[in-house]
Write a protein that holds these residues in place. Structure first.
Motif, short mmCIF file in Angstrom:
data_model
loop_
_atom_site.label_atom_id
_atom_site.label_comp_id
_atom_site.label_asym_id
_atom_site.label_seq_id
_atom_site.Cartn_x
_atom_site.Cartn_y
_atom_site.Cartn_z
N ALA A 146 -1.29 -5.83 -2.25
CA ALA A 146 -2.10 -6.56 -3.22
C ALA A 146 -1.19 -7.32 -4.17
O ALA A 146 -0.03 -6.97 -4.37
CB ALA A 146 -2.99 -5.60 -4.01
N ARG A 184 -5.74 2.21 -0.33
CA ARG A 184 -6.47 1.05 0.21
C ARG A 184 -7.87 0.95 -0.42
O ARG A 184 -8.33 -0.14 -0.76
CB ARG A 184 -6.57 1.14 1.73
CG ARG A 184 -5.25 0.91 2.45
CD ARG A 184 -5.47 0.79 3.95
NE ARG A 184 -4.18 0.77 4.64
CZ ARG A 184 -3.57 1.83 5.13
NH1 ARG A 184 -4.15 3.04 5.03
NH2 ARG A 184 -2.41 1.73 5.73
N ALA A 207 -10.24 -5.25 -6.07
CA ALA A 207 -10.42 -6.61 -5.57
C ALA A 207 -11.87 -7.06 -5.78
O ALA A 207 -12.13 -8.22 -6.12
CB ALA A 207 -10.04 -6.69 -4.10
N SER A 256 -4.61 -10.96 -9.38
CA SER A 256 -5.47 -12.11 -9.16
C SER A 256 -5.16 -13.21 -10.15
O SER A 256 -4.53 -12.99 -11.18
CB SER A 256 -6.94 -11.70 -9.30
OG SER A 256 -7.25 -11.49 -10.66
N VAL A 311 0.82 -1.20 0.00
CA VAL A 311 0.00 0.00 0.00
C VAL A 311 0.86 1.26 0.00
O VAL A 311 0.66 2.17 -0.82
CB VAL A 311 -0.95 0.02 1.22
CG1 VAL A 311 -1.61 1.38 1.37
CG2 VAL A 311 -2.02 -1.06 1.07
N MET A 331 -7.52 -0.32 -3.98
CA MET A 331 -7.23 -1.76 -3.99
C MET A 331 -8.47 -2.57 -3.66
O MET A 331 -8.73 -3.61 -4.28
CB MET A 331 -6.10 -2.08 -3.00
CG MET A 331 -4.73 -1.62 -3.44
SD MET A 331 -3.44 -2.09 -2.24
CE MET A 331 -1.96 -1.57 -3.12
N ASP A 332 -9.26 -2.10 -2.69
CA ASP A 332 -10.49 -2.81 -2.33
C ASP A 332 -11.46 -2.83 -3.50
O ASP A 332 -12.12 -3.86 -3.78
CB ASP A 332 -11.15 -2.16 -1.11
CG ASP A 332 -10.36 -2.38 0.17
OD1 ASP A 332 -9.53 -3.31 0.20
OD2 ASP A 332 -10.57 -1.61 1.12
N THR A 355 -5.86 -9.31 -5.91
CA THR A 355 -6.16 -9.99 -4.66
C THR A 355 -5.48 -9.23 -3.53
O THR A 355 -4.28 -8.96 -3.59
CB THR A 355 -5.65 -11.44 -4.69
OG1 THR A 355 -6.29 -12.13 -5.76
CG2 THR A 355 -5.95 -12.15 -3.38
N ARG A 356 -6.25 -8.85 -2.55
CA ARG A 356 -5.69 -8.10 -1.42
C ARG A 356 -4.86 -9.03 -0.55
O ARG A 356 -5.21 -10.18 -0.30
CB ARG A 356 -6.80 -7.47 -0.59
CG ARG A 356 -7.51 -6.34 -1.28
CD ARG A 356 -6.65 -5.07 -1.35
NE ARG A 356 -6.89 -4.21 -0.21
CZ ARG A 356 -5.95 -3.81 0.66
NH1 ARG A 356 -4.71 -4.26 0.53
NH2 ARG A 356 -6.24 -3.00 1.64
N THR A 357 -3.75 -8.50 -0.07
CA THR A 357 -2.91 -9.20 0.88
C THR A 357 -2.78 -8.32 2.12
O THR A 357 -3.23 -7.17 2.12
CB THR A 357 -1.51 -9.46 0.30
OG1 THR A 357 -0.87 -8.19 0.02
CG2 THR A 357 -1.60 -10.27 -0.98
N ARG A 358 -2.15 -8.83 3.13
CA ARG A 358 -1.91 -8.02 4.33
C ARG A 358 -0.93 -6.91 3.96
O ARG A 358 0.24 -7.17 3.70
CB ARG A 358 -1.35 -8.89 5.45
CG ARG A 358 -1.19 -8.15 6.77
CD ARG A 358 -0.68 -9.09 7.86
NE ARG A 358 -0.51 -8.40 9.11
CZ ARG A 358 -1.46 -8.18 10.01
NH1 ARG A 358 -2.69 -8.62 9.76
NH2 ARG A 358 -1.22 -7.56 11.14
#
Length: 267
Positions: A56, A37, A44, A59, A22, A40-41, A50-53
């Protein structure tokens, strides 16, 4: 940069790197982490990443990016490169174009040049390409002859690759070829993410009397998985004015002439 352009730019960044954090993306696109964020959401939700901790990844549905998602990022630089490249093309030339955003911009510039667009009994230009999107854009222009190499469609880039592409390229001669790159440095030369694309790109360059690698300055210094070539294949690199003078000199010392095109921001 509006939201649509920003999200396209984020997708291109992911296409080049595969994974992005991010904070890294926010700094690159000059927005807040909160805005990044949210972007990215939203992507997604569309299954484009695909979101990661903390970030991203691309996908599984879109592990690389079709050209339509890439147009906005560094548009000024790519247009400057395209304009400089188009000046090397003369009426009657056979021009090779690999896939990619910069070569797509070159195709658009060539298509709108008056000497290539005016009506006549014969095409004024022949374009040889392994790019589905370039062929699609230019096929409606009767004064440009389009030769599509054939091959297996690469879902990551809309490029045709494989033995069918190579077979066609081995049978033709090109006056000038413009080859895009995901990365280029003075030692490795031009590189791309995929070995099949690298093979077709190199062959297109080798079939040309003159081969030119085109890449905006953000690609300089980057190295990707598969090598296309350096001064052993290309005689010129066209980039934008963001390329550092010291790096330009290093390319020159290794036998690659550098053209640094001025952008609109340069005045």
């Amino acid at each position: 940069m509006n939201r649509h352009e920003r999200m396209n730019a984020l997708l291109e960044l992911l296409g080049e790197r595969g994974r992005v954090e991010v904070e890294e993306a926010a700094a690159q696109l000059e927005v807040s982490a909160a805005t990044m964020r949210r972007d990215m959401d939203a992507l997604a939700d569309q299954q484009l990443l695909t979101r990661t901790r903390g970030g991203a990844v691309l996908s599984s549905v879109a592990y690389d990016l079709p050209i339509r998602y890439k147009r906005a990022h560094r548009a000024d630089e790519k247009e400057a490169v395209a304009q400089a490249a188009a000046k090397l093309v003369e009426r009657g030339d056979v021009v090779g174009l690999s896939g990619g955003t910069t070569t797509t911009e070159i195709a658009r510039v060539l298509a709108t040049r008056p000497e290539f667009a005016e009506a006549g009994p014969q095409p004024h230009l022949t374009i040889v390409t392994n790019s589905l999107n370039i062929a699609n854009e230019l096929a409606v222009r009767p004064q440009i002859k389009i030769v599509l190499t054939g091959g297996v469609a690469h879902s990551r880039s809309f490029e045709l690759v494989g033995p069918f592409s190579e077979l066609v390229l081995q049978q033709i001669s090109v006056d000038i070829a413009f080859i895009g790159a995901n990365g280029i440095d003075p030692v490795m030369g031009a590189t791309v993410h995929d070995e099949a694309e690298a093979r077709v790109n190199r062959l297109m360059a080798e079939r040309a009397r003159r081969a030119v690698v085109v890449a905006d300055s953000s690609k300089i210094g980057a190295r990707c998985f598969a090598r296309v070539g350096a001064a052993d294949v290309f005689d010129t690199l066209i980039t934008d004015s963001g390329a550092k003078e010291s790096v330009r000199r290093e390319f020159g010392e290794r036998g690659l002439r550098v053209v640094a095109a001025r952008t609109a921001a340069d005045g």
